[in-house]
Write a protein that holds these residues in place. Sequence first.
Motif, short mmCIF file in Angstrom:
data_model
loop_
_atom_site.label_atom_id
_atom_site.label_comp_id
_atom_site.label_asym_id
_atom_site.label_seq_id
_atom_site.Cartn_x
_atom_site.Cartn_y
_atom_site.Cartn_z
N SER A 53 0.82 -1.21 0.00
CA SER A 53 0.00 0.00 0.00
C SER A 53 0.85 1.26 0.00
CB SER A 53 -0.93 0.01 1.22
OG SER A 53 -0.18 0.20 2.40
N GLY A 54 2.11 1.15 0.41
CA GLY A 54 2.99 2.30 0.40
C GLY A 54 2.85 3.22 1.59
N GLN A 55 2.14 2.81 2.61
CA GLN A 55 1.95 3.64 3.79
C GLN A 55 2.74 3.04 4.95
OE1 GLN A 55 -2.21 3.97 4.52
NE2 GLN A 55 -2.59 5.12 2.66
N SER A 56 3.97 3.53 5.10
CA SER A 56 4.85 2.95 6.12
C SER A 56 4.37 3.24 7.54
CB SER A 56 6.27 3.48 5.95
OG SER A 56 6.31 4.88 6.13
N SER A 57 3.48 4.20 7.71
CA SER A 57 2.98 4.49 9.05
C SER A 57 2.10 3.36 9.59
CB SER A 57 2.18 5.80 9.05
OG SER A 57 1.06 5.68 8.20
N LEU A 58 1.62 2.49 8.72
CA LEU A 58 0.79 1.38 9.15
C LEU A 58 1.60 0.17 9.65
CD1 LEU A 58 -1.97 1.36 6.39
CD2 LEU A 58 -2.14 2.19 8.73
N LEU A 59 2.92 0.27 9.64
CA LEU A 59 3.73 -0.84 10.13
C LEU A 59 3.57 -1.08 11.62
CD1 LEU A 59 7.04 -0.53 8.10
CD2 LEU A 59 5.44 -2.43 8.10
N ILE A 60 2.92 -0.18 12.32
CA ILE A 60 2.68 -0.37 13.75
C ILE A 60 1.70 -1.53 13.98
CG2 ILE A 60 0.78 1.29 13.92
CD1 ILE A 60 3.57 0.86 16.48
N VAL A 61 0.84 -1.79 13.02
CA VAL A 61 -0.14 -2.87 13.17
C VAL A 61 0.54 -4.25 13.25
CG1 VAL A 61 -2.14 -3.99 12.12
CG2 VAL A 61 -1.97 -1.50 12.13
N PRO A 62 1.43 -4.60 12.30
CA PRO A 62 2.12 -5.89 12.46
C PRO A 62 3.01 -5.93 13.70
CG PRO A 62 2.46 -5.04 10.24
CD PRO A 62 1.74 -4.00 11.01
#
Length: 84
Positions: A53-62
């Motif tokens: 998706s290209g949204q590195s801010s969502l890496l907090i979920v994994p």
Amino acid sequence: MNPWTLAAGAFLVGGGLPGLWLVVRGSAVERLAGLQLTSTMATLGLVAAVIGSGQSSLLIVPLAGVLMSFAGTLVYTRLLGRPS
């Protein structure tokens, strides 16, 4: 649809379904192994989906999922060692 989203689907289907099968149908030790397999594949699938998706801010979920699965494994292992 890019290769990262395809990889996310492959992780979730290819590793998640056998892990879920172990969780549902196995002995206590097999259920623990299935829990580990499912949590690992879900984490890899989430990381691949976030990269796709290209949204590195969502890496907090994994990252949160890894911490919660580690704690869940410790609790499950503790309960396996307790006499019934």
